[in-house]
Design a protein around this motif. Structure first.
Motif, mmCIF file in Angstrom:
data_model
loop_
_atom_site.group_PDB
_atom_site.id
_atom_site.type_symbol
_atom_site.label_atom_id
_atom_site.label_comp_id
_atom_site.label_asym_id
_atom_site.label_seq_id
_atom_site.Cartn_x
_atom_site.Cartn_y
_atom_site.Cartn_z
ATOM 1 N N ARG A 69 -6.928 51.034 40.619
ATOM 2 C CA ARG A 69 -8.150 50.668 41.346
ATOM 3 C C ARG A 69 -8.367 49.165 41.400
ATOM 4 O O ARG A 69 -9.278 48.700 42.093
ATOM 5 C CB ARG A 69 -9.355 51.347 40.691
ATOM 6 C CG ARG A 69 -9.315 52.873 40.727
ATOM 7 C CD ARG A 69 -10.314 53.502 39.782
ATOM 8 N NE ARG A 69 -9.979 53.192 38.388
ATOM 9 C CZ ARG A 69 -10.634 53.671 37.332
ATOM 10 N NH1 ARG A 69 -11.654 54.502 37.527
ATOM 11 N NH2 ARG A 69 -10.281 53.350 36.111
ATOM 12 N N PRO A 73 -12.181 47.454 38.032
ATOM 13 C CA PRO A 73 -13.179 48.385 37.495
ATOM 14 C C PRO A 73 -13.670 47.973 36.115
ATOM 15 O O PRO A 73 -12.889 47.574 35.262
ATOM 16 C CB PRO A 73 -12.439 49.731 37.446
ATOM 17 C CG PRO A 73 -10.989 49.386 37.493
ATOM 18 C CD PRO A 73 -10.884 48.120 38.267
ATOM 19 N N HIS A 100 -4.796 49.858 49.733
ATOM 20 C CA HIS A 100 -5.435 50.942 48.976
ATOM 21 C C HIS A 100 -6.934 50.665 48.899
ATOM 22 O O HIS A 100 -7.393 49.528 49.089
ATOM 23 C CB HIS A 100 -4.846 51.041 47.572
ATOM 24 C CG HIS A 100 -3.380 51.325 47.563
ATOM 25 N ND1 HIS A 100 -2.873 52.605 47.536
ATOM 26 C CD2 HIS A 100 -2.298 50.491 47.598
ATOM 27 C CE1 HIS A 100 -1.556 52.554 47.543
ATOM 28 N NE2 HIS A 100 -1.181 51.286 47.575
ATOM 29 N N SER A 133 -10.772 51.345 46.782
ATOM 30 C CA SER A 133 -11.449 51.670 45.526
ATOM 31 C C SER A 133 -12.951 51.572 45.742
ATOM 32 O O SER A 133 -13.427 50.669 46.433
ATOM 33 C CB SER A 133 -11.043 50.697 44.413
ATOM 34 O OG SER A 133 -9.673 50.777 44.134
ATOM 35 N N ARG A 164 -3.030 46.346 45.800
ATOM 36 C CA ARG A 164 -3.141 46.529 44.355
ATOM 37 C C ARG A 164 -2.561 45.328 43.619
ATOM 38 O O ARG A 164 -1.516 44.784 44.014
ATOM 39 C CB ARG A 164 -2.402 47.797 43.928
ATOM 40 C CG ARG A 164 -3.104 49.083 44.305
ATOM 41 C CD ARG A 164 -2.245 50.293 43.981
ATOM 42 N NE ARG A 164 -2.980 51.537 44.196
ATOM 43 C CZ ARG A 164 -2.426 52.744 44.177
ATOM 44 N NH1 ARG A 164 -1.118 52.870 43.959
ATOM 45 N NH2 ARG A 164 -3.159 53.815 44.378
#
Length: 424
Positions: free
Chosen positions: A380, A405, A315, A317, A338
């Protein structure tokens, strides 16, 4: 004329015509707002480390009631820590000329005799001493930490934390005693104008122990001196703030260690704090053949090579890195696995728990860090393998690093070797 008094305890020793109630009041009111913002953003920065989560995140033991406000640090907005810590550091540097001018304006009070004329006067003198000493200590240690040249004995974090509480306590006491009078002085200047206010101040000279009884001839007005101080603050602001704004503004951050141009070109060409060489990373142990990620949790332990990680769902981000020194990067495009998917590999389906992250790093602080469950659960939050379409460079944490994040940069652990999910 007789010889001028030579002792600082004599009022005649201080002869600058600039000192006076109005000049000090204006500086004091600016600091009242600025230091309050500094203190609040400093507390926020401390909370961002999640110090109540695990001892490795907290180098400030025995904080006791001083940690009453701590809360679980959120993951959004992604620029949250970038903004709060950038504001903290930039404002702190910007206030330096104002702080020094304020200390200069009241220095005669440190030498007045007798030391205490009443209980209220004694409290004022004590608060002034703590204010001066605490202010110089906090700003000095803060600047040294920002410049990555910290030389005080002991850890910056507990010294700055405890020093901040002592300084702010003295600041509050001093503000309670002095703010009403400062507001009256400034209002009178605004209401009556400079000329009338100057006459009133001269008439009250005997009641104002900041005014020199036998001043030297003026070379600049008090208003001109304030413009000079403000200009110094503006110059520091313009040569610092770019390290937090990023982009083309970074080139204006001439006084910031992470200002100027990007350190190199290419996808990995953005700011770093610790290099692989500084951290003691051995290239042999990060090679494809040698490196393994150890993941431990409810159902046991799994060991994953980089090739095996690449077989898991990947993934992306877009997240910045923001550090306690006040610098930050623009959003970088990270790609990896993740954290919540790694937690699922060891028995944590659904809501993942906290995670304890360990690095191959041998030198420097934060070789280990803990992240809260809300940080692990955020989609994220990644164990990043790529940045901006390219494998991580050694200095950016190859073969894998954490990116979360809104977290302080030191919690985005590089050169990750082990993840332990569960109660910490």
């Amino acid at each position: 004329m007789g010889d001028l008094p030579r002792l600082p305890t004599s009022p005649g020793f201080w002869r600058s015509p600039l000192r006076g109630r109005w000049f000090t009041s204006v500086l004091g009111l600016v600091l009242l707002v600025g230091i309050t913002v500094l203190f609040v953003t400093g507390l926020v920065s401390y909370a961002a480390y999640n110090p109540g989560l695990h001892p490795v995140n907290d180098t400030t033991p025995d904080k006791g009631i001083l940690g009453f406000y701590l809360f679980a640090w959120p993951t959004g907005p992604v620029w949250l820590y970038r903004f709060t810590q950038g504001l903290h550091v930039t404002l702190g540097i910007t206030l330096i000329p104002i702080l020094l001018a304020k200390l200069w304006s009241v220095v005669p009070k440190l030498f007045t005799l007798p030391p205490a004329r009443s209980l209220a006067h004694a409290l004022e003198r004590i608060s002034l001493l703590l204010l001066v000493g605490g202010g110089l200590f906090e700003f000095t240690t803060g600047v040294l930490n920002v410049q990555l040249d910290y030389v005080f004995p002991g850890s910056f974090y507990p010294l700055h934390f405890y020093g901040a509480w002592v300084f702010f306590a003295a600041f509050v006491a001093h503000a309670v005693l002095k703010t009403p009078a400062a507001l009256r002085t400034v209002r009178r200047r605004l209401r009556e104008g400079d000329e009338k206010a100057e006459k009133a101040e001269k008439a009250e000279k005997d009641a104002d122990d900041l005014v020199a009884p036998d001043p030297d001839p003026p070379t600049v007005s008090r208003r001109g001196a304030l413009w000079l101080v403000g200009g110094g603050s503006l110059l520091l602001f313009l040569t610092t703030v770019g390290q937090s704004l990023g982009g083309p503004f970074r080139r204006t951050a001439l006084l910031a260690p992470h200002g100027g141009t990007d350190p190199a070109g290419g996808p990995n060409g953005f700011q770093i704090n610790k290099t692989a060489a500084y951290a003691g990373i051995d290239a042999a142990e990060t090679s494809e053949e040698a490196w393994r990620l150890v993941v431990t949790g409810h159902t046991g332990t799994v060991r994953l090579s980089r090739a095996q990680l690449l077989q898991l769902p990947l993934h992306s981000s877009s997240l910045p890195i923001a550090c306690v020194e006040g610098w930050s990067t623009a959003d970088q495009w990270w790609r990896g696995v993740r954290l919540r998917d790694l937690a699922a590999l060891v028995g944590y389906e659904g809501d993942p728990p906290d995670v304890f992250v360990e690095s191959l790093q041998r030198h420097g602080a934060f070789r280990r860090a803990a992240l809260r469950a809300n940080q692990v659960a955020d989609p994220r939050s990644l164990l990043a393998l790529y940045v901006n379409g390219e494998e991580l460079s050694p200095d950016h944490g190859h073969p894998a690093r954490v990116i979360v994040p809104a977290a302080p940069g030191v919690l985005n652990t590089k050169w990750v070797a082990r993840l332990t999910f569960g109660d910490l």
